[in-house]
Enzyme design. Structure first.
Site, PDB file in Angstrom:
ATOM      1  N   GLU A 151      -0.638   1.594  -5.542  1.00  0.00           N
ATOM      2  CA  GLU A 151      -0.464   0.373  -4.770  1.00  0.00           C
ATOM      3  C   GLU A 151      -0.367  -0.870  -5.655  1.00  0.00           C
ATOM      4  OE1 GLU A 151      -3.581   0.304  -1.781  1.00  0.00           O
ATOM      5  OE2 GLU A 151      -3.826   2.465  -2.073  1.00  0.00           O
ATOM      6  N   HIS A 153       0.844  -1.205   0.000  1.00  0.00           N
ATOM      7  CA  HIS A 153       0.000   0.000   0.000  1.00  0.00           C
ATOM      8  C   HIS A 153       0.881   1.257   0.000  1.00  0.00           C
ATOM      9  CE1 HIS A 153      -3.141   2.781   1.076  1.00  0.00           C
ATOM     10  NE2 HIS A 153      -4.020   1.853   1.424  1.00  0.00           N
TER      11      HIS A 153
END
EC number: 5.1.3.15
Length: 323
Positions: free
Chosen positions: A292, A183
């Site tokens: 991400e 992330h």
């Protein structure tokens, strides 16, 4: 072990390695790496790379100054690991949600980012490259929300580029499915002066428009709240395209190369949502963009017993003039 014992153990194990410092940030232990090419900061909670900066370049990763560094509370910024689900559990595909008790109150983005990982080794590969290996292992029924034996192994290489290799292994006797993401929060000088290339003509799910499927036209610019899942074609592409984050304010670009997934998430909360996020200042949205590397949406992973899957990410900063 308590914090003091953990620190003592880590100092005795790794404190002698040149360019390595063991640090305590309030309640969280981190490893600071500094070699001839770059510096980085990695927290043992979540196996989370929090900072990375190649020498001669601006910071590549954004880290919130509002973090409180408390045990069990995820850090905002860097590269948190989302596993074994992405976002809110209820929004994941049925293959994942069916594995859990419907009455459970699970945290967003799974639990791997909230728990302590084991630091297995630190290796100075060369004067310009340092490699860390961490692991997180779960026995069956050890985690109330995850009744599957599994092992996560993370290799982090700090050098002229930052490399992450996450390996998930089913160590149990029954199959399971999961979503995951590296992330990544990227630092930018001014979000209004940034563009993203490499996503042109890719279809994406617009999470802010009833999950309509759309197609990216031209370079991506961010001028409002953005939450998109780009689902890359498995048939047309053997690997993901290299994504380029172009930062005109800092005259820097970041090359992002991924493998082991067919989905990329792009997220920025913009002004209104930023005011309601934990560990996030009202104006932080102007200095960050999440791009991400992920297995989300239709791109979930199912592992049979003893099977493994890798998710890899390489990040390289360059002057914008290198284009």
């Amino acid at each position: 072990m308590n914090l003091a014992q953990q620190l003592q153990h880590l100092y005795s194990e790794f404190g002698h390695i040149e360019g390595i410092h063991i640090e305590l940030h309030k309640e969280l232990i981190a490893v600071a790496v500094n070699n001839s090419a770059a510096k980085a900061l990695i927290f043992l909670q979540g196996g989370q790379v929090a900072e990375y900066q190649a020498h001669g370049h601006s910071k590549t990763l954004w880290l919130s100054s509002s973090n409180r560094y408390q045990q069990g509370q995820p850090l905002r910024g860097g590269i948190p690991i989302s596993w074994p689900w992405f976002g809110q559990l209820a929004q994941n595909p049925k293959a994942i949600t069916a594995q859990f008790d419907a009455a459970a109150q699970p945290p967003a983005h799974g639990f791997a980012r909230n728990n302590l990982w084991q630091l297995d080794s630190i290796t100075p590969v060369s004067s310009s490259q340092t490699q860390l290996k961490l692991s997180y292992e779960l026995a069956a029924e050890q985690q109330a929300l995850w009744p599957y034996a599994s092992r996560l192994e993370l290799t982090i290489t700090v050098g002229e580029q930052l490399e992450l290799n996450l390996v998930v292994t089913n160590t149990g006797s029954k199959p399971f499915s999961y979503s995951s993401a590296l992330h990544s929060y990227y630092a930018v000088g001014d979000i209004s002066r940034c563009q993203v290339s490499g996503l042109e003509e890719q279809r994406y799910i617009d999470k802010l428009d009833n999950e309509q499927v759309k197609t990216q036209q031209g370079l991506l610019s961010i001028s409002s709240e953005t939450d998109r899942i780009y689902q890359h074609s498995r048939l047309q592409q053997k690997e993901l395209p290299t994504i380029r984050l172009i930062d005109k304010e800092q005259q820097q670009q970041t090359l992002i190369h991924s493998s082991g997934s067919h989905s990329t998430v792009v997220w920025n909360p913009w002004r209104n949502k930023a005011q309601h996020l934990n560990n996030f200042a009202d104006d932080d949205y102007q200095q960050m963009l999440c791009i991400e590397t992920a297995n989300v949406g239709e791109d979930i992973v199912t592992l049979a017993p003893r099977q493994s899957r890798q998710l890899q990410l390489a990040i390289k900063p360059q002057p914008l003039s290198a284009t």
